[in-house]
Design a protein around this motif. Structure first.
Motif, PDB file in Angstrom:
ATOM      1  N   ARG A 198       0.833  -1.214   0.000  1.00 30.20           N
ATOM      2  CA  ARG A 198       0.000   0.000   0.000  1.00 30.20           C
ATOM      3  C   ARG A 198       0.866   1.263   0.000  1.00 30.20           C
ATOM      4  NH1 ARG A 198      -5.308  -1.034   0.588  1.00 30.20           N
ATOM      5  NH2 ARG A 198      -5.987  -2.984   1.593  1.00 30.20           N
ATOM      6  N   ALA A 199       1.985   1.229   0.712  1.00 31.64           N
ATOM      7  CA  ALA A 199       2.858   2.405   0.762  1.00 31.64           C
ATOM      8  C   ALA A 199       3.445   2.716  -0.615  1.00 31.64           C
ATOM      9  CB  ALA A 199       3.975   2.174   1.774  1.00 31.64           C
ATOM     10  N   ALA A 200       3.864   1.680  -1.344  1.00 32.73           N
ATOM     11  CA  ALA A 200       4.429   1.902  -2.684  1.00 32.73           C
ATOM     12  C   ALA A 200       3.381   2.464  -3.629  1.00 32.73           C
ATOM     13  CB  ALA A 200       4.991   0.594  -3.233  1.00 32.73           C
ATOM     14  N   MET A 201       2.172   1.941  -3.544  1.00 35.03           N
ATOM     15  CA  MET A 201       1.093   2.470  -4.395  1.00 35.03           C
ATOM     16  C   MET A 201       0.797   3.930  -4.039  1.00 35.03           C
ATOM     17  SD  MET A 201       0.203  -0.028  -6.503  1.00 35.03           S
ATOM     18  CE  MET A 201      -1.527   0.045  -7.044  1.00 35.03           C
ATOM     19  N   ALA A 202       0.772   4.222  -2.738  1.00 33.62           N
ATOM     20  CA  ALA A 202       0.508   5.604  -2.314  1.00 33.62           C
ATOM     21  C   ALA A 202       1.642   6.527  -2.743  1.00 33.62           C
ATOM     22  CB  ALA A 202       0.322   5.651  -0.792  1.00 33.62           C
ATOM     23  N   ASP A 203       2.882   6.050  -2.637  1.00 34.18           N
ATOM     24  CA  ASP A 203       4.030   6.865  -3.057  1.00 34.18           C
ATOM     25  C   ASP A 203       3.900   7.298  -4.509  1.00 34.18           C
ATOM     26  OD1 ASP A 203       5.172   6.507  -0.568  1.00 34.18           O
ATOM     27  OD2 ASP A 203       6.552   4.926  -1.210  1.00 34.18           O
ATOM     28  N   ALA A 204       3.317   6.418  -5.334  1.00 36.76           N
ATOM     29  CA  ALA A 204       3.174   6.704  -6.769  1.00 36.76           C
ATOM     30  C   ALA A 204       1.853   7.393  -7.088  1.00 36.76           C
ATOM     31  CB  ALA A 204       3.289   5.412  -7.569  1.00 36.76           C
ATOM     32  N   GLY A 205       1.045   7.681  -6.056  1.00 40.03           N
ATOM     33  CA  GLY A 205      -0.248   8.321  -6.273  1.00 40.03           C
ATOM     34  C   GLY A 205      -1.261   7.414  -6.943  1.00 40.03           C
TER      35      GLY A 205
END
Length: 330
Positions: free
Chosen positions: A196-203
């Motif tokens: 989830r953090a990686a997806m959020a980092d990429a918007g």
């Protein structure tokens, strides 16, 4: 022991040093003592030694599943450290059952092991408090203890998962599925957070249809992968939460015409020989076991500092399966 000393022409203390591997004996004297031991068929009396020292020179190792390839190198590393300290290793498998874990741990304590290395299955380890208070050194490995403060050696599940998903995003993927282990397991929860953090980092948004946690049996994993790949908004890449999940997904993808990118958490045997070879986030189970065992024996040697948590890094191994771009129409 007196007979050995008389035959070798040395004192009892010298025989004791040789038998217990202590320093201070010349090579020639050690040779004579060993020859006397062999000739007389001497065997060390461990029962008397236990009574004198209050230690059994044994430790227990409780794993999730002895058949899981991940735990082979971990167990071997713990055994090697134990052997270097003159200790016997006794191990068992909890089968991911909290009651079985507790049963095994308490059975090992009843047999007076000096210490424990535990891969926890349960979510409440207060049952161990009396044993730890009584002097049983305890280190948790792969996952931390729950509801008690204890030494733990972990891999960076969050960071490794974040790196894996960021790698798929860097290759153009926007719809990435995650299939992991049961959510109550610490490593599964951490890897979901990293995803989830990686997806959020990429918007990027996360459709909850792209996330599936549960038992890692082939039927459940196969169904989850099929739902993600054939749903109304099909994923173009998959991130697998452990080696068992990865192997099932490899089989699923082998029957599909269109390539689907895949990154797995945990390396596994022959991953580099498949076509395509499987890109993985690798942890080092041997280092986990070795670090945990070293920590345990430091406690047994008198280390009395506050409980520590050691987090070991993971590494991304790029091999091909995680580098497919998404299809042009995705």
């Amino acid at each position: 022991m007196k007979d050995v000393a008389a035959r070798a022409g040395v004192g009892l203390k010298t025989v004791s040093r040789v038998v217990n591997g202590e320093p201070g004996v010349t090579p020639d004297t050690e040779r004579r003592v060993q020859e006397a031991i062999t000739a007389l068929g001497f065997r060390r009396n461990d029962s008397a030694r236990i009574l004198r020292k209050g230690r059994t020179a044994s430790i227990g190792l409780v794993l999730e599943d002895l058949a899981d390839p991940f735990y082979g190198p971990l167990s071997r590393a713990v055994e090697e450290v134990a052997r270097a300290h003159g200790a016997l290793l006794i191990n068992g498998s909890s089968a991911e059952d909290p009651e079985r874990e507790q049963e095994l741990v308490l059975a090992l304590c009843a047999r007076r092991v000096d210490g424990l290395v535990v891969v926890p299955a349960g979510d409440d380890h207060r049952y161990l408090e009396p044993e730890i208070a009584a002097g049983v050194a305890t280190v948790f490995v792969d996952r931390p203890a729950a509801r008690i403060d204890a030494d733990a050696v972990l891999a960076d599940s969050f960071g490794g998962a974040r790196t894996a998903v960021a790698h798929l995003i860097a290759h153009g993927h926007r719809r990435i599925g995650f299939i992991g282990d049961q959510p109550r397991i610490h490593t599964a929860a951490e890897r979901l957070c990293g995803y989830r953090a990686a997806m959020a980092d990429a918007g990027l948004p996360v459709d909850e249809a792209w996330v599936s946690l549960g038992p890692t049996g082939p039927d459940r994993v196969r169904a989850a992968a099929g739902a993600m790949l054939d749903g109304p908004a099909p994923v173009t890449a998959l991130f697998a939460g452990n080696n068992r999940v990865t192997v099932t997904i490899v089989r699923v993808l082998a029957g599909r015409i269109r390539p689907v990118a895949l990154v797995g958490f945990d390396d596994f045997e022959l991953a580099d020989l498949l076509s395509p070879a499987v890109t993985v986030v690798a942890q080092d189970p041997a280092q986990l076991g070795r670090t945990a065992a070293d920590m345990l024996f430091r406690r047994l040697d008198g280390g009395a500092d506050a409980p520590r948590r050691v987090v070991l890094p993971t590494r991304l191994i790029v091999r091909g399966s995680g580098e497919f771009p998404p299809p042009p129409d995705a």
